[in-house]
Write an enzyme that holds these catalytic residues in place. Structure first.
Site, PDB file in Angstrom:
ATOM      1  N   ARG A   1       0.870  -1.185   0.000  1.00 42.67           N
ATOM      2  CA  ARG A   1       0.000   0.000   0.000  1.00 42.67           C
ATOM      3  C   ARG A   1       0.897   1.222   0.000  1.00 42.67           C
ATOM      4  NH1 ARG A   1       2.395   2.035   3.806  1.00 42.67           N
ATOM      5  NH2 ARG A   1       0.840   3.655   3.838  1.00 42.67           N
ATOM      6  N   GLY A   2       0.263   2.400  -0.123  1.00 42.39           N
ATOM      7  CA  GLY A   2       1.042   3.632  -0.277  1.00 42.39           C
ATOM      8  C   GLY A   2       1.138   3.918  -1.773  1.00 42.39           C
TER       9      GLY A   2
ATOM     10  N   GLN B   1      -1.932   2.451   9.980  1.00 38.14           N
ATOM     11  CA  GLN B   1      -0.648   2.534   9.261  1.00 38.14           C
ATOM     12  C   GLN B   1       0.422   3.270  10.085  1.00 38.14           C
ATOM     13  OE1 GLN B   1      -3.631   3.064   7.892  1.00 38.14           O
ATOM     14  NE2 GLN B   1      -3.690   2.596   5.712  1.00 38.14           N
TER      15      GLN B   1
ATOM     16  N   ASP C   1      -1.574  11.001  -2.009  1.00 39.94           N
ATOM     17  CA  ASP C   1      -2.016  10.006  -2.999  1.00 39.94           C
ATOM     18  C   ASP C   1      -2.314  10.655  -4.342  1.00 39.94           C
ATOM     19  OD1 ASP C   1      -2.722   8.799  -0.219  1.00 39.94           O
ATOM     20  OD2 ASP C   1      -2.577   7.152  -1.656  1.00 39.94           O
TER      21      ASP C   1
ATOM     22  N   ASN D   1      -4.937  12.716   0.619  1.00 37.67           N
ATOM     23  CA  ASN D   1      -4.081  11.798   1.383  1.00 37.67           C
ATOM     24  C   ASN D   1      -4.959  11.047   2.381  1.00 37.67           C
ATOM     25  OD1 ASN D   1      -1.415  10.757   1.990  1.00 37.67           O
ATOM     26  ND2 ASN D   1      -1.506  11.895   3.899  1.00 37.67           N
TER      27      ASN D   1
HETATM   28  O1  MRU Z   1      -4.469   3.412   2.184  1.00 34.56           O
HETATM   29  P1  MRU Z   1      -2.973   3.551   2.094  1.00 34.56           P
HETATM   30  O2  MRU Z   1      -2.252   2.962   3.255  1.00 34.56           O
HETATM   31  O3  MRU Z   1      -2.451   3.049   0.768  1.00 34.56           O
HETATM   32  O4  MRU Z   1      -2.733   5.118   2.138  1.00 34.56           O
HETATM   33  C1  MRU Z   1      -1.441   5.608   2.093  1.00 34.56           C
HETATM   34  C2  MRU Z   1      -1.355   7.075   2.225  1.00 34.56           C
HETATM   35  O5  MRU Z   1      -2.337   7.767   2.312  1.00 34.56           O
HETATM   36  C3  MRU Z   1       0.017   7.677   2.129  1.00 34.56           C
HETATM   37  O6  MRU Z   1       0.122   8.795   2.950  1.00 34.56           O
HETATM   38  C4  MRU Z   1       0.268   8.103   0.677  1.00 34.56           C
HETATM   39  O7  MRU Z   1       0.023   7.038  -0.184  1.00 34.56           O
HETATM   40  C5  MRU Z   1       1.637   8.615   0.458  1.00 34.56           C
HETATM   41  S1  MRU Z   1       2.829   7.329   0.500  1.00 34.56           S
HETATM   42  C6  MRU Z   1       4.344   7.947   0.089  1.00 34.56           C
END
Ligand code: MRU
Length: 357
Positions: free
Chosen positions: A47-48, A206, A247, A257
């Site tokens: 994820r991320g 997270q 994101d 985000n």
């Molecule tokens: O739902 P996730 O865990 O994929 O969300 C991740 C985030 O919102 C992060 O802050 C974003 O992707 C930036 S990662 C460099």
């Protein structure tokens, strides 16, 4: 570099550090097919935003490789071959694209893969080799980009000794090193100790599970707070800056985000604390005007009902579970990218003029 590998391409398979099991168990999930990659993105094994882009690029390679193995292209007419490959590639692209809707890096990475034209290769084998090299390149480029963001961020925030971050924008959320946590890593290596407050980040934790794990692993001082403690923290402790990832960043400078980012940004403004976003240019979406135009992923309500096997609410309770929110441009002090520090939407447009999405 971070002291762990988020993903590795080994013997033609994608190895992912399973982020659903951290920090208790460090386990690798091996993706041998495109469907394995799609499942891993949906379940958030990986994820991320940048990390899912890199993983999707490898998923694309696995999809095309199986397409090539399942058909005997050598005995086909060029027209039939071309139509089969075009349809196959489109199906692969769409399957990976729909795994998660909000982070634009996924679409960006898949477009980079689609750009390689199989007609320019003398055989399907050489086309598969070319897309494999491209996916490996995108992963390495993501790490290099993070290192650059880290340097630029440390130039800007080098004086900060105590920062707050939300969610996980670290090595785990990228090819390696991280965006927001990359800046923190660079500050530590250039200017010495820095103290990080990490929000828990309900509902999938997270911050508690991933940010705390990776900062501890890299010997960076981290203190965990629940999401609702941000206001009190800002009132009572010296917080020099907030730094988060993104994101998607739209043309007007809005930042999409992890859910809760908007709340943190409002609290930061109220308490006169600068609010920074660190992101690669692959997160910038100049084709979308503002945050209101972006599809926000709505996730399963069970994520809010409890965690793992524990459920702490009554049955049939109405639940709202958006995975992301929009931080309006006016709450963002600056965006740190590999192209420099961006302040406002005009700056964003100018720095993105020659960029191919
Ligand atoms: O739902 P996730 O865990 O994929 O969300 C991740 C985030 O919102 C992060 O802050 C974003 O992707 C930036 S990662 C460099």
């Amino acid at each position: 570099m971070s002291s762990f590998r988020t993903m590795e391409w080994t013997n033609g398979n994608l190895h992912l550090l399973d982020q659903t099991k951290l920090p208790c168990i460090e386990e690798i999930v091996i993706c041998k097919t495109m469907d394995d990659v799609c499942e891993s993105i949906k379940k958030m094994v990986v994820r991320g935003a940048p990390a899912i882009g890199c993983a999707a690029a490898f998923g694309y390679v696995l999809g095309v490789r199986s397409l090539v193995e399942n058909f005997n292209f050598e005995n086909m007419s060029p027209d039939s071959c071309s139509s089969l490959v075009s349809k196959g590639r489109e199906k692969i692209y769409q399957s990976l694209l729909k795994t998660r809707p909000t982070a634009v890096n996924l679409e960006w990475a898949l477009k980079q893969m689609q750009r390689l034209d199989y007609k320019e290769h003398e055989s399907m084998g050489s086309y598969v080799n070319a897309i494999e090299s491209k996916a490996i390149y995108l992963l390495q480029e993501d790490i290099n980009t993070n290192l650059k963001i880290g340097e630029i961020g440390a130039d800007l925030l080098g004086q900060c000794r105590s920062v707050l971050t939300h969610c996980n924008a670290g090595g785990l959320a990228t090819g390696g090193y991280g965006t927001a946590l990359g800046v923190i890593r660079s500050i530590k290596s250039r200017f010495g100790d820095i103290s990080v407050f990490a929000t828990e980040t309900r509902p999938l934790l997270q911050g508690a599970r991933l940010t705390a794990w990776e900062l501890t692993k890299d010997d960076i001082q981290v203190t965990l707070i629940t999401d609702s403690m941000c206001g009190a923290l800002m009132q009572t402790r010296e917080i020099d800056a907030v730094i988060v990832g993104a994101d998607r960043i739209t043309a007007n400078g809005d930042v999409i985000n992890k859910i809760g980012t908007y709340t943190v940004s409002v609290l930061a403004k109220e308490n006169s604390i600068p609010f920074y976003v660190a992101a690669p240019w692959s997160t910038v979406d100049l084709g979308t005007h503002s945050g209101g135009d972006v599809e926000i992923e709505q996730r399963n309500v069970n994520e809010v009902r409890g965690f793992g096997d524990s459920v702490w609410v009554q049955e049939n309770l109405s639940i709202f579970n958006p995975a992301f929110d929009v931080t309006p441009v006016e709450y963002v002090s600056a965006i740190i990218t590999e192209r420099g520090v961006i302040r406002g939407s005009v700056d964003l447009q100018e720095k993105g003029l020659d960029y191919e999405f």
